[in-house]
Design a protein around this motif. Structure first.
Motif, PDB file in Angstrom:
ATOM      1  N   ASP A   1      -5.323   5.681   4.700  1.00 41.56           N
ATOM      2  CA  ASP A   1      -6.509   5.126   5.381  1.00 41.56           C
ATOM      3  C   ASP A   1      -7.585   4.724   4.361  1.00 41.56           C
ATOM      4  N   GLN A   2      -7.735   5.534   3.324  1.00 41.87           N
ATOM      5  CA  GLN A   2      -8.719   5.208   2.283  1.00 41.87           C
ATOM      6  C   GLN A   2      -8.263   3.997   1.472  1.00 41.87           C
ATOM      7  N   LEU A   3      -6.988   3.973   1.111  1.00 42.06           N
ATOM      8  CA  LEU A   3      -6.478   2.853   0.301  1.00 42.06           C
ATOM      9  C   LEU A   3      -6.629   1.516   1.022  1.00 42.06           C
ATOM     10  N   LYS A   4      -6.441   1.515   2.347  1.00 42.75           N
ATOM     11  CA  LYS A   4      -6.515   0.231   3.064  1.00 42.75           C
ATOM     12  C   LYS A   4      -7.964  -0.186   3.306  1.00 42.75           C
ATOM     13  N   ASN A   5      -8.903   0.712   3.000  1.00 42.51           N
ATOM     14  CA  ASN A   5     -10.327   0.422   3.164  1.00 42.51           C
ATOM     15  C   ASN A   5     -11.029   0.485   1.800  1.00 42.51           C
ATOM     16  N   PHE A   6     -10.506  -0.274   0.843  1.00 42.99           N
ATOM     17  CA  PHE A   6     -11.097  -0.443  -0.495  1.00 42.99           C
ATOM     18  C   PHE A   6     -11.111   0.831  -1.339  1.00 42.99           C
ATOM     19  N   GLY A   7     -10.499   1.917  -0.855  1.00 44.89           N
ATOM     20  CA  GLY A   7     -10.525   3.186  -1.587  1.00 44.89           C
ATOM     21  C   GLY A   7     -11.749   4.045  -1.288  1.00 44.89           C
ATOM     22  N   PHE A   8     -12.504   3.655  -0.243  1.00 44.76           N
ATOM     23  CA  PHE A   8     -13.689   4.463   0.114  1.00 44.76           C
ATOM     24  C   PHE A   8     -13.284   5.821   0.685  1.00 44.76           C
TER      25      PHE A   8
ATOM     26  N   THR B   1       0.821  -1.211   0.000  1.00 47.24           N
ATOM     27  CA  THR B   1       0.000   0.000   0.000  1.00 47.24           C
ATOM     28  C   THR B   1       0.857   1.265   0.000  1.00 47.24           C
ATOM     29  N   ALA B   2       1.993   1.223   0.680  1.00 45.42           N
ATOM     30  CA  ALA B   2       2.894   2.391   0.705  1.00 45.42           C
ATOM     31  C   ALA B   2       3.356   2.729  -0.716  1.00 45.42           C
ATOM     32  N   LEU B   3       3.708   1.698  -1.484  1.00 46.03           N
ATOM     33  CA  LEU B   3       4.127   1.921  -2.876  1.00 46.03           C
ATOM     34  C   LEU B   3       2.971   2.475  -3.702  1.00 46.03           C
ATOM     35  N   GLN B   4       1.752   1.961  -3.453  1.00 49.58           N
ATOM     36  CA  GLN B   4       0.548   2.453  -4.138  1.00 49.58           C
ATOM     37  C   GLN B   4       0.288   3.910  -3.799  1.00 49.58           C
ATOM     38  N   ALA B   5       0.401   4.229  -2.507  1.00 44.39           N
ATOM     39  CA  ALA B   5       0.051   5.566  -2.033  1.00 44.39           C
ATOM     40  C   ALA B   5       0.906   6.633  -2.710  1.00 44.39           C
ATOM     41  N   LEU B   6       2.160   6.291  -2.970  1.00 46.44           N
ATOM     42  CA  LEU B   6       3.072   7.268  -3.589  1.00 46.44           C
ATOM     43  C   LEU B   6       3.115   7.119  -5.111  1.00 46.44           C
TER      44      LEU B   6
ATOM     45  N   GLU C   1      -0.707 -10.700  14.151  1.00 45.31           N
ATOM     46  CA  GLU C   1      -0.363 -10.235  12.816  1.00 45.31           C
ATOM     47  C   GLU C   1      -0.678  -8.748  12.817  1.00 45.31           C
ATOM     48  N   GLY C   2       0.087  -7.981  12.077  1.00 42.48           N
ATOM     49  CA  GLY C   2      -0.217  -6.557  12.001  1.00 42.48           C
ATOM     50  C   GLY C   2       0.922  -5.779  11.389  1.00 42.48           C
ATOM     51  N   GLY C   3       0.640  -4.523  11.127  1.00 41.68           N
ATOM     52  CA  GLY C   3       1.662  -3.656  10.560  1.00 41.68           C
ATOM     53  C   GLY C   3       1.170  -2.221  10.573  1.00 41.68           C
ATOM     54  N   ALA C   4       1.991  -1.316  10.073  1.00 39.07           N
ATOM     55  CA  ALA C   4       1.600   0.093  10.069  1.00 39.07           C
ATOM     56  C   ALA C   4       2.455   0.869   9.083  1.00 39.07           C
ATOM     57  N   ILE C   5       1.896   1.985   8.640  1.00 43.49           N
ATOM     58  CA  ILE C   5       2.679   2.945   7.858  1.00 43.49           C
ATOM     59  C   ILE C   5       2.779   4.228   8.669  1.00 43.49           C
ATOM     60  N   VAL C   6       4.000   4.706   8.838  1.00 45.98           N
ATOM     61  CA  VAL C   6       4.227   5.990   9.491  1.00 45.98           C
ATOM     62  C   VAL C   6       4.150   7.062   8.411  1.00 45.98           C
ATOM     63  N   CYS C   7       3.242   8.033   8.614  1.00 44.30           N
ATOM     64  CA  CYS C   7       2.992   9.059   7.593  1.00 44.30           C
ATOM     65  C   CYS C   7       3.446  10.424   8.109  1.00 44.30           C
ATOM     66  N   PRO C   8       3.977  11.265   7.223  1.00 45.53           N
ATOM     67  CA  PRO C   8       4.490  12.564   7.655  1.00 45.53           C
ATOM     68  C   PRO C   8       3.410  13.618   7.883  1.00 45.53           C
ATOM     69  N   ASP C   9       2.255  13.485   7.234  1.00 41.51           N
ATOM     70  CA  ASP C   9       1.227  14.529   7.363  1.00 41.51           C
ATOM     71  C   ASP C   9      -0.166  13.908   7.281  1.00 41.51           C
TER      72      ASP C   9
ATOM     73  N   LYS D   1      -2.684  14.541   5.370  1.00 48.25           N
ATOM     74  CA  LYS D   1      -3.195  14.249   4.021  1.00 48.25           C
ATOM     75  C   LYS D   1      -2.744  12.860   3.549  1.00 48.25           C
ATOM     76  N   THR D   2      -1.481  12.576   3.793  1.00 48.72           N
ATOM     77  CA  THR D   2      -0.945  11.255   3.427  1.00 48.72           C
ATOM     78  C   THR D   2      -1.646  10.161   4.233  1.00 48.72           C
ATOM     79  N   LYS D   3      -1.839  10.422   5.518  1.00 51.24           N
ATOM     80  CA  LYS D   3      -2.546   9.418   6.342  1.00 51.24           C
ATOM     81  C   LYS D   3      -3.950   9.162   5.813  1.00 51.24           C
ATOM     82  N   GLN D   4      -4.658  10.237   5.459  1.00 47.51           N
ATOM     83  CA  GLN D   4      -6.012  10.067   4.944  1.00 47.51           C
ATOM     84  C   GLN D   4      -6.025   9.216   3.680  1.00 47.51           C
ATOM     85  N   ARG D   5      -5.091   9.506   2.783  1.00 47.81           N
ATOM     86  CA  ARG D   5      -5.022   8.730   1.543  1.00 47.81           C
ATOM     87  C   ARG D   5      -4.754   7.258   1.838  1.00 47.81           C
TER      88      ARG D   5
END
Ligand SMILES: *Cc1c(COP(=O)(O)O)cnc(C)c1O
Length: 366
Positions: free
Chosen positions: A207-214, A67-72, A191-199, A201-205
């Protein structure tokens, strides 16, 4: 003497009774997923504990990397290390990208910045380094190269939970850092993981990507995935976080004991010590050098014969797996290869006793 098997790692479990009250809260709320109470709690608690601004929780580290690669919106080629767990390169492949392996530094076993530039092509858009064994990459040198060539940097920080440098969390470097909370890691949520986001806006994007893009009930803004962490996993994380300092302190004692007992063992080399507070003691890798009486694999087997389970981590190199050969033939990864052939990760986990450490050392010495 010991008579039970000694595994390379064991999860650190908080008292079961304490977890029961967390489970009761989940039962009462009837909210099992989709950013419930514990999910929000854990995100907040981790931001505070790690000293980072924003975090987005995931069902595992691999989906988080993908997802990190997708987000950017990474395209083309991604420079990465062959000396890692295979999920690092898999996340690149799952985005239809091309991994470009670059050899590591002999001190840190992390991506060698001096070799990155030669691997950059017109297709290169990102670098994915790994903080191997929780030891910091040369983040400044990597950022300089990224700035010069306009590349994104996504750190696979699966080993680097809680690691700091002189100015704060190691996880604030690069465009994104990705954590794994798998059962074998320093901090786990089963099981689990996380992405550390700088801002935000990035977190929102993300969060949406990990929830089907809603974006909302009726708006889908992108081809998202299901990468959400469930409430059970998040609750376990909230509880485990209460004990994490204690767990890391115990790891630190084991690390110190190994170093002391291995000091004069001919042919066994430890990795350099890291300043207190800047390491998480997630692994205890040793190099079995040629001066040691037997080979690395023979030592591995000898330990196994005594019910001690060490791990050749990382072996083989990712670039040596058959499916990755097309991306590595003709390249020189001699530093990484040397490490893969000599490294052995010894057992280390919070509940490992001093007697067990001494038993491991006795076998190494015998
Ligand atoms: C554990 C690990 C991963 C994968 O994380 P999961 O949570 O198991 O999916 C990725 N990269 C590295 C370096 C790891 O050690």
């Amino acid at each position: 003497m010991t008579n039970k098997p000694i595994y390379v790692t064991q999860p650190f479990l908080p008292p079961l009774e304490e977890f029961e009250s967390y489970l009761r809260e989940i039962w009462d709320s009837k909210i099992l997923s989709n950013s419930g109470y514990f999910h929000q709690q854990l995100e907040n608690a981790l931001c505070e504990y790690l000293g980072v601004e924003y975090i987005s929780l995931f069902s595992n580290g691999t989906i988080a990397l993908i997802t990190a690669l997708q987000a950017l919106q990474i395209k083309g080629e991604v420079i990465t290390t062959p000396y890692s767990f295979v999920a690092t390169a898999h996340s690149i492949m799952w985005n239809g990208l091309k991994p470009i392996f670059v050899d590591v530094d002999s001190e840190t076993l992390n991506l060698d910045p001096a070799r990155i530039e030669a691997a950059i092509s017109s297709q290169t858009t990102a670098i994915m380094p790994v903080h191997c064994y929780g030891r910091a990459c040369d983040v400044n040198a990597i950022q300089q190269i990224a700035d010069k060539y306009n590349l994104k940097v996504i750190y696979d920080a699966a080993h680097a939970f809680g690691v700091k440098d002189d100015d704060g969390s190691l996880l604030r470097h690069g465009d994104l850092s990705v954590l794994s909370f798998h059962a074998t890691k320093v901090f786990n949520t089963f099981e689990g993981g996380a992405i550390v986001c700088p801002d935000v806006k990035t977190k929102q994007r993300i969060d949406q990507l990990k929830n089907f893009g809603f974006q909302d009930d009726v708006t889908v803004i992108d081809f998202g995935i299901n990468g959400k962490m469930s409430e059970i996993n998040a609750a376990f994380g909230v509880l485990q976080l209460k004990y994490i300092d204690q767990a890391v302190a115990r790891r630190r004692n084991i690390d110190a004991l190994y170093r002391e007992l291995l000091k004069n063992v001919k042919g066994i080399r430890c990795m350099p010590e890291v300043d207190v507070g800047m390491a998480n003691y997630s692994y205890f890798p040793i190099f079995v050098e040629s001066e040691y009486p037997v080979s690395r694999d023979e030592l591995f087997q000898k330990l196994k014969d005594n019910d001690i389970y060490s791990r050749r981590y990382f072996y083989p190199l990712i670039s040596d797996y058959e499916i990755y050969r097309e991306f590595s033939s003709g390249y020189d990864f001699s530093v990484a290869l040397n490490a893969a052939n000599k490294i052995l990760c010894l057992p280390i986990y919070p509940d490992l006793s001093a007697q067990d450490v001494k038993f491991v050392i006795n076998i190494i010495n015998s």
